[in-house]
Every structure is written in structure tokens, then in C-alpha cells.
Design a protein around this motif. Structure first.
Motif, PDB file in Angstrom:
ATOM      1  N   HIS A   1      -5.322   7.262  23.896  1.00  0.00           N
ATOM      2  CA  HIS A   1      -6.053   6.130  24.464  1.00  0.00           C
ATOM      3  C   HIS A   1      -5.864   4.967  23.495  1.00  0.00           C
ATOM      4  O   HIS A   1      -6.508   4.893  22.459  1.00  0.00           O
ATOM      5  CB  HIS A   1      -7.537   6.465  24.642  1.00  0.00           C
TER       6      HIS A   1
ATOM      7  N   ARG B   1      -8.572  11.005  29.849  1.00  0.00           N
ATOM      8  CA  ARG B   1      -8.570   9.562  30.085  1.00  0.00           C
ATOM      9  C   ARG B   1      -7.561   8.979  29.114  1.00  0.00           C
ATOM     10  O   ARG B   1      -7.737   9.083  27.885  1.00  0.00           O
ATOM     11  CB  ARG B   1      -9.976   8.997  29.818  1.00  0.00           C
ATOM     12  N   ILE B   2      -6.488   8.396  29.639  1.00  0.00           N
ATOM     13  CA  ILE B   2      -5.446   7.882  28.758  1.00  0.00           C
ATOM     14  C   ILE B   2      -5.253   6.378  28.981  1.00  0.00           C
ATOM     15  O   ILE B   2      -5.599   5.841  30.027  1.00  0.00           O
ATOM     16  CB  ILE B   2      -4.096   8.619  28.964  1.00  0.00           C
ATOM     17  N   HIS B   3      -4.735   5.726  27.968  1.00  0.00           N
ATOM     18  CA  HIS B   3      -4.461   4.288  28.033  1.00  0.00           C
ATOM     19  C   HIS B   3      -3.180   4.067  27.236  1.00  0.00           C
ATOM     20  O   HIS B   3      -3.179   4.181  26.012  1.00  0.00           O
ATOM     21  CB  HIS B   3      -5.633   3.497  27.436  1.00  0.00           C
ATOM     22  N   GLU B   4      -2.089   3.786  27.941  1.00  0.00           N
ATOM     23  CA  GLU B   4      -0.790   3.694  27.278  1.00  0.00           C
ATOM     24  C   GLU B   4      -0.651   2.396  26.495  1.00  0.00           C
ATOM     25  O   GLU B   4      -1.114   1.338  26.917  1.00  0.00           O
ATOM     26  CB  GLU B   4       0.326   3.808  28.318  1.00  0.00           C
TER      27      GLU B   4
ATOM     28  N   ASN C   1      -1.686  -2.251  29.822  1.00  0.00           N
ATOM     29  CA  ASN C   1      -1.745  -1.239  30.873  1.00  0.00           C
ATOM     30  C   ASN C   1      -3.195  -0.940  31.230  1.00  0.00           C
ATOM     31  O   ASN C   1      -4.114  -1.201  30.456  1.00  0.00           O
ATOM     32  CB  ASN C   1      -1.058   0.051  30.402  1.00  0.00           C
ATOM     33  N   ARG C   2      -3.355  -0.354  32.398  1.00  0.00           N
ATOM     34  CA  ARG C   2      -4.684   0.037  32.858  1.00  0.00           C
ATOM     35  C   ARG C   2      -4.955   1.482  32.440  1.00  0.00           C
ATOM     36  O   ARG C   2      -4.070   2.334  32.516  1.00  0.00           O
ATOM     37  CB  ARG C   2      -4.725  -0.079  34.387  1.00  0.00           C
ATOM     38  N   ALA C   3      -6.188   1.753  31.996  1.00  0.00           N
ATOM     39  CA  ALA C   3      -6.555   3.139  31.672  1.00  0.00           C
ATOM     40  C   ALA C   3      -6.566   3.965  32.956  1.00  0.00           C
ATOM     41  O   ALA C   3      -6.866   3.444  34.038  1.00  0.00           O
ATOM     42  CB  ALA C   3      -7.919   3.184  30.992  1.00  0.00           C
TER      43      ALA C   3
ATOM     44  N   SER D   1      -8.235   8.279  39.874  1.00  0.00           N
ATOM     45  CA  SER D   1      -7.768   6.960  39.413  1.00  0.00           C
ATOM     46  C   SER D   1      -7.771   5.967  40.569  1.00  0.00           C
ATOM     47  O   SER D   1      -8.169   4.805  40.410  1.00  0.00           O
ATOM     48  CB  SER D   1      -6.359   7.070  38.817  1.00  0.00           C
TER      49      SER D   1
ATOM     50  N   TYR E   1      -6.629   8.406  34.650  1.00  0.00           N
ATOM     51  CA  TYR E   1      -6.825   9.841  34.416  1.00  0.00           C
ATOM     52  C   TYR E   1      -5.473  10.545  34.474  1.00  0.00           C
ATOM     53  O   TYR E   1      -4.605  10.194  35.275  1.00  0.00           O
ATOM     54  CB  TYR E   1      -7.778  10.426  35.469  1.00  0.00           C
TER      55      TYR E   1
ATOM     56  N   TYR F   1      -8.998  12.210  24.403  1.00  0.00           N
ATOM     57  CA  TYR F   1     -10.153  11.540  25.009  1.00  0.00           C
ATOM     58  C   TYR F   1     -10.291  12.010  26.449  1.00  0.00           C
ATOM     59  O   TYR F   1      -9.301  12.120  27.179  1.00  0.00           O
ATOM     60  CB  TYR F   1      -9.966  10.019  24.967  1.00  0.00           C
TER      61      TYR F   1
END
Length: 402
Positions: free
Chosen positions: A240, A172-175, A229-231, A291, A233, A248
Motif C-alpha cells: 500500500h 487492500r493495495i495501492h500501487e 493510482n486508485r487503491a 472494488s 482490493y 494491509y
């Protein structure tokens, strides 16, 4: 079961029902904790010292035997030193001890620049016929933070295990916002009167924690969030930004999110010293699909919420119960001012012709309208009282008058 779960991707929490990813018998019974009954589980065991630092991690399939089911409200009473009937001293003491630990974990995350934004959640109160009778506003308590911090730590450590063993997995990433995003936030906050500090990763929490009226705080929070940005996959490891985690994953909700099921399968392969059960192409496809399903479920949740809202306000208008309704200026368009009602969070338009005192001009960033003759300023976060004027349920439009 697996094909259908993958197709759905996630459980959807609509305004009047839950559409589960897995059958209800699994979701609400066999895979759900019940006091004094054995349940199959997958445990991440963390050894954490008194400073909140993780010293060791172990994970394994397990059997859990829950001793007590508490609501968040009951747990909050225990955390604040109160008593709850039927709760043993042993359970109370462990809840209090866990609260001490999770406070440290939360503080440590925020020190690392994790975002500390909180927006109240507004829910529709429905009668037996599914009609809205009112609204409730849910604000996060320490008991919510307690559960959240434990889940975050488990998800972080599972992400780290997968990264160390497999490289590509399901994360789960969030740029982080780019320079242009930060500049846009900066310009819009200046229009709100928030000055004296440049918006950056280091200053976001400092900005939101300033002393300011609640309507303005809400406007500031929304301004920051809508420029982020939107979190999502990703099969590739990435940070994150919102949580300030380098690794994460989503592991803690396998009965309601398909990515968590995939994380469990990857974790099991690590524990059993097997090769990765999914190749990189399949992981990429899974991440993209999950996603998309997450976004679709979120949009469906919002849409059912909107439907009920418009039904409610159409009914209010038909009964002649038009207001006044207190609200907050949430957006400024060239045709008028969007007002968010305090009671429900529902937005509606006050067209500029309704402001009969002047002709208004909107600034370039859409955060302020200035009266040409009177000099009156209308800006984001302003409190305003409105009356219901028109409800167009088909086109999802609500118009207000002053």
C-alpha cells in the motif's frame, strides 16, 4: 443477509442519508458500541513498546464492554489537557496515553514515506426539508488520527497474518506511481512554481510540507493525487504505497464493508486452524466486485452532493444572490478557467471571453494561461472572485463571470 450485503459491497454515505450494507438494526444497535453494554467483537491485541514497535500480536473473538462514548471533539479536549464533564479520570488518562503512542506510530509511518496529505472535507448543512442552508468544513484533528492509527495497525497485522498463513486472501493495495506518473507530476508542479526537487516517493511529503499559500497547497495536493493510482482490493499481496505498508487488509469495519467481513472469516479460520474458507477464484471475483461496488458508492456519494450543490446555487441565482464568491483556480481548460469556490468546493467555469483584458493561451500541461498582449498569467492555485452567471442543474454545469 449475506447475499444482500455482498450485492451492496459497502455502505453508501449520501449527502442526506446513509444506505447501510447491513440492516439498520444491526448497524446502529446490535453491532455498534453502546456504553455499559456487552457487545460481541473480534479483537486484535497488539503489544507495542515505547518506541512504537509491535512486539507481539494476538487475535480472538471477544466481548467488549465500553465504558464511555466520546465524540472526536471531546477526545480532542482530553488530548490537549482539558476536562470533559462526565468523563472519568481513568478514561482521560488512557486517551492521553493512547495519543502519545499514536503520535509515534504516525511519525514512524511518515518516516517510511507514507503520504501525509490532508484535504479538508466539505459537507452540506441541510434543513428539515433537505435543502442546503450552508456548508461546513471538516479538518482532521489529532483525535481523528488517534483512531485512524489504531485501525491502520490492526489492518496491517491482519494482512500480515493472512499473508503468512494463506498467501492469497483479501488485501487492500495501492500501487506506486510509475516513472511516467512521476514525470507528469514533476512537469505540472514546475508550472505551479514548485521547483528545486524532483518528484519521487522520497520527496512527496517534503514538497507538500513546504511553506506556500493555502490555495497553492491545495492545487499542489490535487496535482499529486490525480496522478496516482486508485487503491483497490486484491487477492494477491501487494504494498500500500500511500500508507507505506507491505501488508494491509480491511478488517476494522465489517458492518459497513464486505471485504472486512471476508477478512474476519479468513482470520477466524487461522484462529481455529482450519483451511481457507474461500478458494482463489472466489477471492479474485470478490476483490473485483468489492472494488467496483466501492467505486459505485463513491460516485453515488459525489453525485448526491453535486445534486444538492446545484439546487442550492440555482436557488441563490433565482433570489439574485450572485456573489461575489471567493474561489481558487483549480484547473485550466482550453475554453476557460475552472474555479473552486472556497465555501463549498463546488467548481464552475469562467470562460476566457469573460476575461476582457486580453486573449489567453493555455500551455501544454494545462496549468497556466498567458495573456498574449498584457503578459498576465493565470495559474493553478490563484485566488479569484467570481459571480454566479448560469446554473444548468440538468447537465451539472455552473458558469461564473468575473
Amino acid at each position: 443477509l449475506d447475499k444482500e450485503a455482498l450485492l451492496r459491497g459497502t455502505s453508501a454515505y449520501l449527502v442526506d442519508r446513509v444506505v447501510p450494507m447491513l440492516p439498520e438494526h444491526l448497524t446502529n444497535d446490535l453491532c455498534s458500541l453502546v456504553p455499559n453494554q456487552d457487545r460481541l467483537a473480534h479483537t486484535v491485541l497488539l503489544d507495542i513498546n515505547t518506541h512504537g514497535t509491535v512486539k507481539a500480536v494476538d487475535c480472538f473473538r471477544s466481548v467488549i464492554h465500553s465504558k464511555q462514548r466520546l465524540t472526536y471533539e471531546q477526545a480532542q479536549v482530553l488530548i490537549t489537557g482539558g476536562q470533559v464533564e462526565g468523563v472519568a479520570d481513568e478514561v482521560r488518562d488512557k486517551v492521553i496515553m493512547l495519543a502519545r503512542l499514536t503520535r509515534k506510530l504516525r511519525k514512524a509511518r511518515i518516516r517510511e514515506k507514507a503520504l501525509a496529505f490532508e484535504m479538508p472535507e466539505i459537507r452540506c448543512i441541510l434543513d428539515e426539508d433537505g435543502k442546503v442552508t450552508g456548508f461546513s468544513k471538516k479538518v482532521g484533528m489529532e483525535s481523528n488520527h488517534l483512531v485512524e492509527e489504531c485501525m491502520l495497525m490492526a489492518n496491517r497485522e491482519v494482512g500480515a497474518l493472512m499473508a503468512a498463513r494463506f498467501g492469497t486472501a483479501i488485501y487492500r493495495i495501492h500501487e506506486e506511481p510509475n516513472d511516467e506518473d512521476f514525470e507528469r507530476m514533476d512537469a505540472q508542479l514546475r508550472q505551479l512554481g514548485i521547483e528545486g526537487v524532483r518528484v519521487s516517493r522520497e520527496t512527496l511529503n517534503e514538497i507538500i510540507s513546504r511553506e506556500m499559500p493555502e490555495p497553492l497547497r491545495q492545487a499542489v495536493t490535487l496535482t499529486l493525487l490525480k496522478n496516482m493510482n486508485r487503491a483497490m482490493y486484491s487477492p494477491e499481496l501487494g504494498e500500500h504505497f500511500g500508507l507505506a505498508f507491505e501488508t494491509y487488509s480491511h478488517f476494522t469495519s465489517p458492518i459497513r464493508r464486505y471485504p472486512d467481513l471476508v477478512a474476519h472469516r479468513l482470520l477466524l479460520a487461522i484462529e481455529e486452524n482450519r483451511k481457507k474458507p474461500l478458494d482463489d477464484k472466489k477471492l479474485r471475483d470478490l476483490c473485483r466486485h468489492c472494488s467496483e461496488r466501492e467505486r459505485a458508492a463513491a460516485e453515488a456519494e459525489m453525485e448526491t452532493h453535486r445534486v444538492k450543490m446545484f439546487e442550492y446555487y440555482a436557488d441563490q441565482l433565482a433570489k439574485g444572490e450572485k456573489g461575489p464568491l471567493p474561489g481558487t483556480v483549480s484547473s485550466i481548460l482550453f475554453k476557460g478557467v475552472l474555479v473552486e469556490l472556497d465555501e463549498s468546493g463546488q467548481r464552475g467555469l469562467v470562460p476566457f471571453p469573460a476575461f476582457e483584458d486580453d486573449y489567453y493561451e493555455v500551455n501544454e500541461t494545462g496549468t497556466r494561461a498567458n495573456g498574449r498582449r498584457t503578459g498576465r498569467v493565470i495559474q493553478l492555485g490563484d485566488k479569484i472572485e467570481v459571480m454566479l452567471h448560469r446554473v444548468d442543474a440538468e447537465n451539472r454545469q455552473l458558469d461564473f463571470s468575473l
